[in-house]
Design a protein around this motif. Structure first.
Motif, PDB file in Angstrom:
ATOM      1  N   VAL A   1     -53.795 -73.632  -1.529  1.00  0.00           N
ATOM      2  CA  VAL A   1     -54.182 -75.045  -1.431  1.00  0.00           C
ATOM      3  C   VAL A   1     -55.625 -75.224  -1.884  1.00  0.00           C
ATOM      4  N   VAL A   2     -56.509 -74.330  -1.420  1.00  0.00           N
ATOM      5  CA  VAL A   2     -57.908 -74.398  -1.848  1.00  0.00           C
ATOM      6  C   VAL A   2     -58.012 -74.186  -3.362  1.00  0.00           C
ATOM      7  N   GLY A   3     -57.222 -73.241  -3.864  1.00  0.00           N
ATOM      8  CA  GLY A   3     -57.244 -72.999  -5.305  1.00  0.00           C
ATOM      9  C   GLY A   3     -56.797 -74.212  -6.097  1.00  0.00           C
ATOM     10  N   TRP A   4     -55.788 -74.940  -5.581  1.00  0.00           N
ATOM     11  CA  TRP A   4     -55.349 -76.149  -6.302  1.00  0.00           C
ATOM     12  C   TRP A   4     -56.458 -77.192  -6.329  1.00  0.00           C
ATOM     13  N   LEU A   5     -57.148 -77.375  -5.224  1.00  0.00           N
ATOM     14  CA  LEU A   5     -58.243 -78.352  -5.185  1.00  0.00           C
ATOM     15  C   LEU A   5     -59.338 -77.966  -6.178  1.00  0.00           C
TER      16      LEU A   5
ATOM     17  N   ALA B   1     -61.772 -79.043 -11.316  1.00  0.00           N
ATOM     18  CA  ALA B   1     -62.442 -78.432 -12.464  1.00  0.00           C
ATOM     19  C   ALA B   1     -61.834 -78.837 -13.790  1.00  0.00           C
ATOM     20  N   THR B   2     -60.560 -79.250 -13.783  1.00  0.00           N
ATOM     21  CA  THR B   2     -59.885 -79.575 -15.042  1.00  0.00           C
ATOM     22  C   THR B   2     -59.660 -81.072 -15.252  1.00  0.00           C
ATOM     23  N   LEU B   3     -59.270 -81.795 -14.208  1.00  0.00           N
ATOM     24  CA  LEU B   3     -58.893 -83.197 -14.377  1.00  0.00           C
ATOM     25  C   LEU B   3     -59.933 -84.177 -13.838  1.00  0.00           C
ATOM     26  N   PHE B   4     -60.584 -83.836 -12.749  1.00  0.00           N
ATOM     27  CA  PHE B   4     -61.508 -84.777 -12.103  1.00  0.00           C
ATOM     28  C   PHE B   4     -62.922 -84.189 -12.099  1.00  0.00           C
TER      29      PHE B   4
ATOM     30  N   GLY C   1     -67.139 -80.618 -11.960  1.00  0.00           N
ATOM     31  CA  GLY C   1     -66.070 -79.640 -11.846  1.00  0.00           C
ATOM     32  C   GLY C   1     -65.957 -79.003 -10.485  1.00  0.00           C
ATOM     33  N   LEU C   2     -66.854 -79.358  -9.550  1.00  0.00           N
ATOM     34  CA  LEU C   2     -66.792 -78.806  -8.204  1.00  0.00           C
ATOM     35  C   LEU C   2     -65.932 -79.688  -7.306  1.00  0.00           C
TER      36      LEU C   2
ATOM     37  N   ALA D   1     -65.877 -86.593  -3.079  1.00  0.00           N
ATOM     38  CA  ALA D   1     -65.471 -87.714  -3.939  1.00  0.00           C
ATOM     39  C   ALA D   1     -64.389 -87.287  -4.917  1.00  0.00           C
ATOM     40  N   ALA D   2     -64.539 -86.095  -5.526  1.00  0.00           N
ATOM     41  CA  ALA D   2     -63.529 -85.629  -6.481  1.00  0.00           C
ATOM     42  C   ALA D   2     -62.197 -85.370  -5.793  1.00  0.00           C
ATOM     43  N   MET D   3     -62.225 -84.754  -4.594  1.00  0.00           N
ATOM     44  CA  MET D   3     -60.978 -84.497  -3.881  1.00  0.00           C
ATOM     45  C   MET D   3     -60.315 -85.796  -3.441  1.00  0.00           C
TER      46      MET D   3
END
Length: 805
Positions: free
Chosen positions: A140-144, A149-152, A158-159, A163-165
């Motif tokens: 789950v952490v890896g998906w976040l 890092a790739t889309l948001f 990329g962190l 806000a990004a999550m």
């Protein structure tokens, strides 16, 4: 009793060098036993230590060292990666390939690699896998981390910032509804790509964990199959591969079963299994389109309400007079390639009339560039026209395009929308100006259209489409009294089309009558209500294309011809380099009539602007190709009965083909599918039974399996199928019928079988291999001694397929 016993006895080995013993692995761990070579002959009567799961160690009964089968583990993961790749390709019906590929690659490979590493499956020092919960948490952490890092990447670099999550989670919740309300393929934006990213990530994690922690041959394939169902559901109307991917998915599932079976895959098993998997995939792809519910699956878009948007505040038809008065004011420039020139550009389609105003019932949907075609329509031929537009002064949200486009491309920031019913284009968001009432000046986009090229033989006898909504007219006023203007339109239309036999001839005569009878006047007062159209037809007899198009559409509806009004522009004037300048005075309104199987066909009742007295010149805006079609039809001898090969019969046949195969074809296809499955099972059952017997890890069971295989083969050449034979009797029968070296060794093998089955002897691996060498020799002799037709007949018996020998 037969010499086929239920299993081998237990015993110990003496004089062997002890090996290091590790704890028994957890259920599902993929381990193998490596037996050391015995120093002396084993003692069959000594008790031996138990192996994993409470069983005696195979072979000599001594402790054995276990080593992880890393190579087989990695080999078994490869078809699972292929299966997930096929599931990812299913999203090609929903997303553009260029934007989907990197997202799918990360979502498929990263979680599988994490699961393998975190589980400890590749460790030489551990006998059991790590607990599951750390893998779940870290995945789950890896998906976040991956999705941020790739889309948001905006805002957090990329962190996975809060806000990004938050953006990723909100986009994931909104993505299903957004995809279902967008014409496919959807734009490859991060807010929409998060859906396949999450689905494939979860499927890859579940696949890896099931492959590492379970023994089921097909269970690890289940997450990939479920993941494939997501694009199947969301991409019902999308372009791209469909049933081909379903066949590939079935092939990958077959490879998973081959590599994860109880018997390690060998060249022989692959030689039989791979063609079987390929045959199943081909059959699935060939039969699938003809199964009920597969060719036309349920589309969930029909149950989702798209975002409501007010398509227009003012009808573009009301703006025709204002554009005419603007004269040479530039509206847009267009550069075209393809076609024969003289294109008109549709701006808006008006399909609803309330007696006062023609308006649009458009339901705009977002699009990533594709414009869906009108179903069940085939004009006969098309010409591809590519247009590059630059907007200069264009009020409203509509975008012009030649006829009904098939694709449109615009800046990434633009919010493109399409009305699937009419194919008209619109914009929103940053493409609109500051007042949100007009398209931003300088806005550029490219539209690709397939302009119809009509066939006179099809048009001449084509029936009008059955579209009651497009023939409706208000016929009573608020008090419930008949509207007199409708009677006027009905009488006038009947007079104008007197003598016409078929719908297309009625429409042509109605357009010709309007051009011959009335005059074009760019200064005429605007309006197209019942009162104004009645005045135009009875008294005024002058008007702009607004009155000509509206009058044609209303009178066509009194003739039960489905009609609508289109507002657009003529080609404009050339300004060099293949570019045309379209001005306000180039505005044009024209009617369209819908014909069965052909679609909406435009007509041009407005006289050319250069005409001083109405009909002395060609109609305004009519392409040369349409003029030639109409002339060909009017010059042909009239017939009250259409020929057998006409538009009616042709369209009926086309409709029958478009609706799928005839019902009588389902039964033969079902019989064919069952026959293929029966033949495949007939080839698979004997091979699987033999592989299972030969692949037993216990040498004693392998000896008994070889003997059972020999008994089965001897039964085929005359040994009575009964359980009353002793092993010695079976060996004697085999030695007599088979002969040769194989027959000579059968008595010794029968004695070994008796010792294994009843005396508790534990043979070594060499004895088991020798038993199977004898079995191979017997089988070769039996196969050569029986005719091919008899072998085939015996293999296809139902009892053979059910294992009831």
């Amino acid at each position: 009793m037969s010499g086929v016993g239920p299993g081998a006895g237990t015993g110990t080995a003496t004089g062997t060098r002890p090996a290091r013993v590790r704890p028994a692995p957890a259920a599902g761990n993929d381990w193998e036993w490596a037996a050391p070579a015995p120093a002396t002959a084993p003692d069959p009567h000594a008790p031996g230590p138990t192996g994993p799961h409470g069983t005696t160690s195979p072979g000599t009964g001594t402790p054995h060292a276990r080593v992880p089968r890393r190579r087989r583990l990695l080999v078994s993961l490869l078809p699972l990666v292929l299966l997930l790749g096929v599931s990812a390709c299913g999203f090609l019906r929903v997303y553009p390939a260029a934007q989907l590929a990197p997202v799918a690659a990360v979502a498929v490979l990263a979680p599988m690699a994490l699961s393998v590493l975190l589980s400890g499956a590749l460790s030489r020092r551990r006998a059991t896998l790590n607990a599951l919960w750390p893998s779940v948490l870290l995945t789950v952490v890896g998906w976040l981390v991956a999705v941020c890092a790739t889309l948001f990447r905006h805002g957090g670099g990329g962190l996975p910032t809060p806000a990004a999550m938050s953006d990723a989670w909100s986009a994931l919740l909104d993505a299903p509804h957004a995809v279902l309300t967008t014409i496919l393929p959807v734009p490859g934006t991060p807010a929409l790509l998060v859906l396949p990213h999450a689905v494939l990530w979860l499927a890859s994690f579940a696949t890896a964990e099931l492959a590492l922690r379970t023994k089921g041959p097909l269970l690890p394939a289940l997450p990939g199959v479920v993941a494939f169902g997501v694009p199947v559901m969301f991409g019902v109307d999308g372009p791209g591969p469909g049933l081909v991917l379903a066949g590939a998915l079935a092939a990958c599932a077959g490879l998973v079963a081959l590599t994860r079976g109880r018997v390690a895959p060998s060249w022989r098993s692959l030689a039989v299994g791979l063609p079987t998997v390929a045959a199943l995939a081909v059959v699935a792809g060939a039969v699938g389109p003809y199964l009920p519910g597969i060719g036309a699956p349920h589309d969930p878009r029909h149950t989702v309400t798209p975002p409501m948007r007010q398509p227009m505040s003012v009808s573009p038809l009301d703006e025709v007079a204002a554009w005419m008065r603007a004269g040479t004011q530039p509206v847009f420039t267009v550069r075209t390639s393809g076609g024969d020139g003289g294109q008109n550009y549709r701006l808006a389609v008006l399909d609803s009339y309330d007696g006062v105003t023609w308006s649009s019932d458009a339901r705009l949907e977002r699009t990533g560039g594709r414009v869906p075609s009108q179903p069940g329509v085939d004009p006969g031929g098309t010409q591809k026209v590519v247009q590059q537009f630059t907007v200069q002064s264009l009020p409203g949200i509509w975008l012009p395009a030649a006829d009904r486009p098939i694709r449109v491309s615009a800046p990434a920031s633009a919010d493109l929308a399409v009305d699937p019913a009419s194919g008209t284009l619109a914009v929103g968001g940053s493409a609109l100006g500051p007042d949100d009432a007009s398209v931003r000046a300088g806005y550029r986009y490219t539209a690709t259209s397939e302009v119809p090229v009509y066939d006179a033989s099809r048009l001449q006898y084509a029936p009008a489409a059955a579209d009651p909504a497009m023939t409706e007219l208000p016929r009573t006023d608020a008090a419930g009294q008949p509207i007199e203007a409708v009677s006027t339109f009905t009488r006038t239309a009947a007079q104008a089309t007197a003598g016409a036999t078929f719908p297309y001839e009625q429409a042509v005569k109605l357009a010709d009558w309007l051009r011959d009878t009335y005059h074009f006047d760019p200064t005429a007062l605007p309006g197209h209500s019942y009162r104004q159209l009645e005045f135009f037809l009875t008294s005024g007899k002058r008007g702009t294309s607004e009155q000509f198009a509206a009058a044609f559409a209303v009178m066509a509806r009194t003739l039960d011809l489905p009609s609508r009004v289109v507002v657009g522009f003529r080609q404009g004037v050339p300004v060099g380099g293949g570019t045309y300048q379209v001005r306000g005075q180039d505005v044009l309104a024209w009617p369209e009539v819908e014909f069965q199987g052909i679609g909406w066909v435009p007509f041009y009742p407005t006289p050319d602007a250069a005409s001083a007295h109405g009909a002395s010149v060609a109609p305004a805006g009519q392409p040369k190709q349409r003029q030639q079609v109409d002339q060909k039809i009017t010059q042909q001898p009239r017939s009250a009965t259409p020929p057998r090969k006409d538009g009616v019969g042709g369209q009926a046949a086309a409709s029958g083909r478009a609706g799928g195969p005839p019902p009588w074809l389902y039964a033969p296809l079902a019989v064919f599918a069952l026959a293929v499955c029966y033949l495949l099972r007939a080839a698979w059952v004997p091979w699987r039974r033999r592989a299972r017997r030969r692949g037993e890890p216990d040498p004693g069971r392998r000896v008994l399996g070889a003997w059972q295989q020999i008994v089965d083969r001897l039964t085929e050449i005359g040994l009575p199928a009964t359980g009353a034979h002793t092993a010695a009797e079976v060996a004697a029968f085999g030695a007599e019928r088979v002969g040769g070296a194989a027959g000579e060794h059968l008595p010794a093998l029968a004695e070994l079988v008796n010792q294994v089955g009843y005396a508790g002897r534990a043979p070594d691996a060499a004895a088991a291999d020798a038993a199977w060498r004898h079995c191979d020799a017997v089988e070769r002799v039996v196969v050569r001694s029986r005719p091919r037709r008899e072998r085939l007949r015996r293999a296809l018996r139902p009892s053979a397929l059910l294992g009831c020998r």
